[in-house]
Enzyme design. Structure first.
Site, PDB file in Angstrom:
ATOM      1  N   ARG A  80      44.337  -4.891 -58.196  1.00 18.82           N
ATOM      2  CA  ARG A  80      42.619  -4.752 -58.472  1.00 18.82           C
ATOM      3  C   ARG A  80      42.525  -3.474 -59.572  1.00 18.82           C
ATOM      4  O   ARG A  80      41.785  -3.740 -60.409  1.00 18.82           O
ATOM      5  CB  ARG A  80      41.792  -4.725 -57.646  1.00 18.82           C
ATOM      6  CG  ARG A  80      40.349  -5.016 -57.776  1.00 18.82           C
ATOM      7  CD  ARG A  80      39.660  -5.342 -56.530  1.00 18.82           C
ATOM      8  NE  ARG A  80      39.416  -4.239 -55.655  1.00 18.82           N
ATOM      9  CZ  ARG A  80      38.744  -4.216 -54.506  1.00 18.82           C
ATOM     10  NH1 ARG A  80      38.262  -5.323 -54.100  1.00 18.82           N
ATOM     11  NH2 ARG A  80      38.631  -3.219 -53.835  1.00 18.82           N
ATOM     12  N   LYS A 183      36.054  -2.707 -60.760  1.00 28.03           N
ATOM     13  CA  LYS A 183      35.606  -1.619 -59.707  1.00 28.03           C
ATOM     14  C   LYS A 183      35.404  -0.465 -60.561  1.00 28.03           C
ATOM     15  O   LYS A 183      36.092   0.586 -60.546  1.00 28.03           O
ATOM     16  CB  LYS A 183      36.525  -1.620 -58.552  1.00 28.03           C
ATOM     17  CG  LYS A 183      35.672  -1.277 -57.339  1.00 28.03           C
ATOM     18  CD  LYS A 183      36.437  -1.426 -56.091  1.00 28.03           C
ATOM     19  CE  LYS A 183      35.862  -0.849 -54.731  1.00 28.03           C
ATOM     20  NZ  LYS A 183      34.754  -1.905 -54.316  1.00 28.03           N
ATOM     21  N   GLU A 219      26.031 -11.327 -55.534  1.00 22.84           N
ATOM     22  CA  GLU A 219      26.527 -10.464 -54.439  1.00 22.84           C
ATOM     23  C   GLU A 219      25.341  -9.988 -53.758  1.00 22.84           C
ATOM     24  O   GLU A 219      24.328  -9.706 -54.099  1.00 22.84           O
ATOM     25  CB  GLU A 219      27.396  -9.377 -55.135  1.00 22.84           C
ATOM     26  CG  GLU A 219      28.737  -9.839 -55.581  1.00 22.84           C
ATOM     27  CD  GLU A 219      29.739  -8.374 -55.759  1.00 22.84           C
ATOM     28  OE1 GLU A 219      29.989  -8.031 -54.888  1.00 22.84           O
ATOM     29  OE2 GLU A 219      29.736  -8.019 -56.856  1.00 22.84           O
TER      30      GLU A 219
HETATM   31  C1  LIG Z   1      34.358  -2.698 -53.460  1.00 28.04           C
HETATM   32  C2  LIG Z   1      33.516  -3.749 -53.873  1.00 28.04           C
HETATM   33  C3  LIG Z   1      33.575  -5.014 -53.124  1.00 28.04           C
HETATM   34  C4  LIG Z   1      34.376  -5.147 -51.618  1.00 28.04           C
HETATM   35  O1  LIG Z   1      35.491  -5.337 -51.994  1.00 28.04           O
HETATM   36  P1  LIG Z   1      36.520  -5.198 -50.572  1.00 28.04           P
HETATM   37  O2  LIG Z   1      37.788  -5.157 -51.245  1.00 28.04           O
HETATM   38  O3  LIG Z   1      36.587  -6.164 -49.655  1.00 28.04           O
HETATM   39  O4  LIG Z   1      36.423  -3.825 -50.156  1.00 28.04           O
HETATM   40  C5  LIG Z   1      32.548  -6.073 -53.271  1.00 28.04           C
HETATM   41  N1  LIG Z   1      31.688  -5.832 -54.311  1.00 28.04           N
HETATM   42  C6  LIG Z   1      31.635  -4.727 -54.925  1.00 28.04           C
HETATM   43  C7  LIG Z   1      30.525  -4.624 -56.046  1.00 28.04           C
HETATM   44  C8  LIG Z   1      32.537  -3.938 -54.795  1.00 28.04           C
HETATM   45  O5  LIG Z   1      32.608  -2.608 -55.708  1.00 28.04           O
END
Ligand SMILES: *Cc1c(COP(=O)(O)O)cnc(C)c1O
Length: 339
Positions: A80, A183, A219
């Site tokens: 990722r 991210k 989300e």
């Molecule tokens: C990090 C994150 C998640 C969750 O991801 P995981 O890999 O399950 O921890 C979900 N939404 C956003 C916006 C994130 O930054």
């Protein structure tokens, strides 16, 4: 050293002994360095400070009943991060380097990994930033990758429980073709006002609809959404949500439990039909949703009618936690056991 009160840890920063760093210079990544310094010394014109060349990850290490340390799906976080790097023109860090760095920092800070009984864990925070000086808008030529760790308490102090969420329409977290799938810190800056509005109004977190039409579910703050109905696990398909590794893992476990799994746009009105719903991510695994309020439209979608988490969410939560702590077999090779 002062004794750590494992039963009263919050989700905050606690200084540990070491972090791991890796520098990108002259077109290549260097060696991993173990460092005990908490601060970074970077150029004031570094691109991370001006143009948002910043990516991060989040994962955890768990101490098992057997005393072994387990890290959950670090390869998935490495991949990722590579996707994020492609998204904002940063050099990709190889999966092997990422995983080595994670293992190294966990091992070096072993005394900060909470005991099994506490239900706490070690949060691992990798970040990658543009450090090269640049005043024009261009990607930097130099980068720094850092991983630090901090012990964190169990998310549910009073046991697995439901929370209320609120739909925020005034602000978007990410544009449909923006950086929502990456991210990057910028998405979080964009979410701060919505998050504050939700917290000030007494909600666990803000809830986003798709930015373009405001018709579909995106989300729940910084967590993915899933709903359960008719023996089906349903999670949104969207070009602006972050692909959660927890969500991906839950989809697999749901399938194993005999549920159907659907990934598709979910219209807001469908919220009335879910038997259960949850927000999922590394922090909580699953945070069950009690209700989602749509204040502008004077609607309240009550999902947990009795206020309690549903049986499917509870089963998924228990199963994933058991794999993470090593209480149950790991059929998919998700867990890296430290040697
Ligand atoms: C990090 C994150 C998640 C969750 O991801 P995981 O890999 O399950 O921890 C979900 N939404 C956003 C916006 C994130 O930054």
């Amino acid at each position: 050293m002062k004794e750590i009160d494992w039963s009263n840890l919050s989700f905050g920063y606690m200084k540990t002994d070491y972090n791991v760093r890796c520098y990108y210079r002259d077109g290549k990544w260097g060696e991993l360095e173990l460092c005990s310094e908490e601060t970074l010394n970077i150029h004031m014109a570094a691109t991370c400070l001006h143009y948002g060349q910043e990516a991060f990850e989040g994962l955890k290490a768990y101490r098992g009943k057997d005393g072994k340390i387990r890290i959950f799906r670090p390869e998935a976080n490495a991949e990722r991060l590579q996707s994020t790097c492609r998204g904002i023109l940063m050099p990709e860090l190889p999966t092997e380097t990422f995983c080595e760095a994670v293992k190294k920092v966990v091992k070096a800070n072993e005394r900060f990994i909470p005991p099994y009984e506490s239900g706490a864990s070690l949060y691992i925070r990798p970040l990658l930033i543009g450090t090269g000086a640049q005043v024009g808008v261009h990607p930097a030529k130099e980068y720094l990758f850092v991983v630090f760790v901090t012990p964190v308490g169990p998310y549910f102090k009073g046991g697995f429980a439901t929370n209320p969420y609120v739909i925020i329409r005034q602000f978007d977290r990410a544009a449909p073709l923006g950086t929502g799938t990456y991210k990057v810190g910028g998405n979080y800056a964009a979410s701060l006002r919505a998050n504050k509005m939700a917290h000030d109004a007494g909600y666990a977190s803000e809830f986003y609809l798709d930015a373009k039409e405001k018709k579909y579910i995106d989300e729940c703050g910084a967590a993915n959404f899933f709903g359960i109905k008719d023996n089906t696990y349903i999670t949104p398909l969207s070009t602006s949500i972050l692909p959660s590794i927890t969500n991906r893992s839950l989809m697999q476990l749901a399938e194993d439990m005999g549920l159907k799994v659907e990934r598709r746009p979910i219209p807001e009105e469908e919220l009335t039909t879910f038997e259960e719903a949850g927000a999922c991510g590394t922090a909580a695994v699953i945070s069950p949703i009690e209700r989602i309020d749509d204040l502008e439209n004077h609607k309240s979608y009550v999902i947990a009618k009795d206020g309690k988490p549903g049986p499917v969410s509870e089963k998924l939560y228990t199963k994933l936690r058991a794999i993470q702590y090593g209480d149950e077999p790991d059929p998919y090779g998700w867990v890296t056991v430290l040697d």
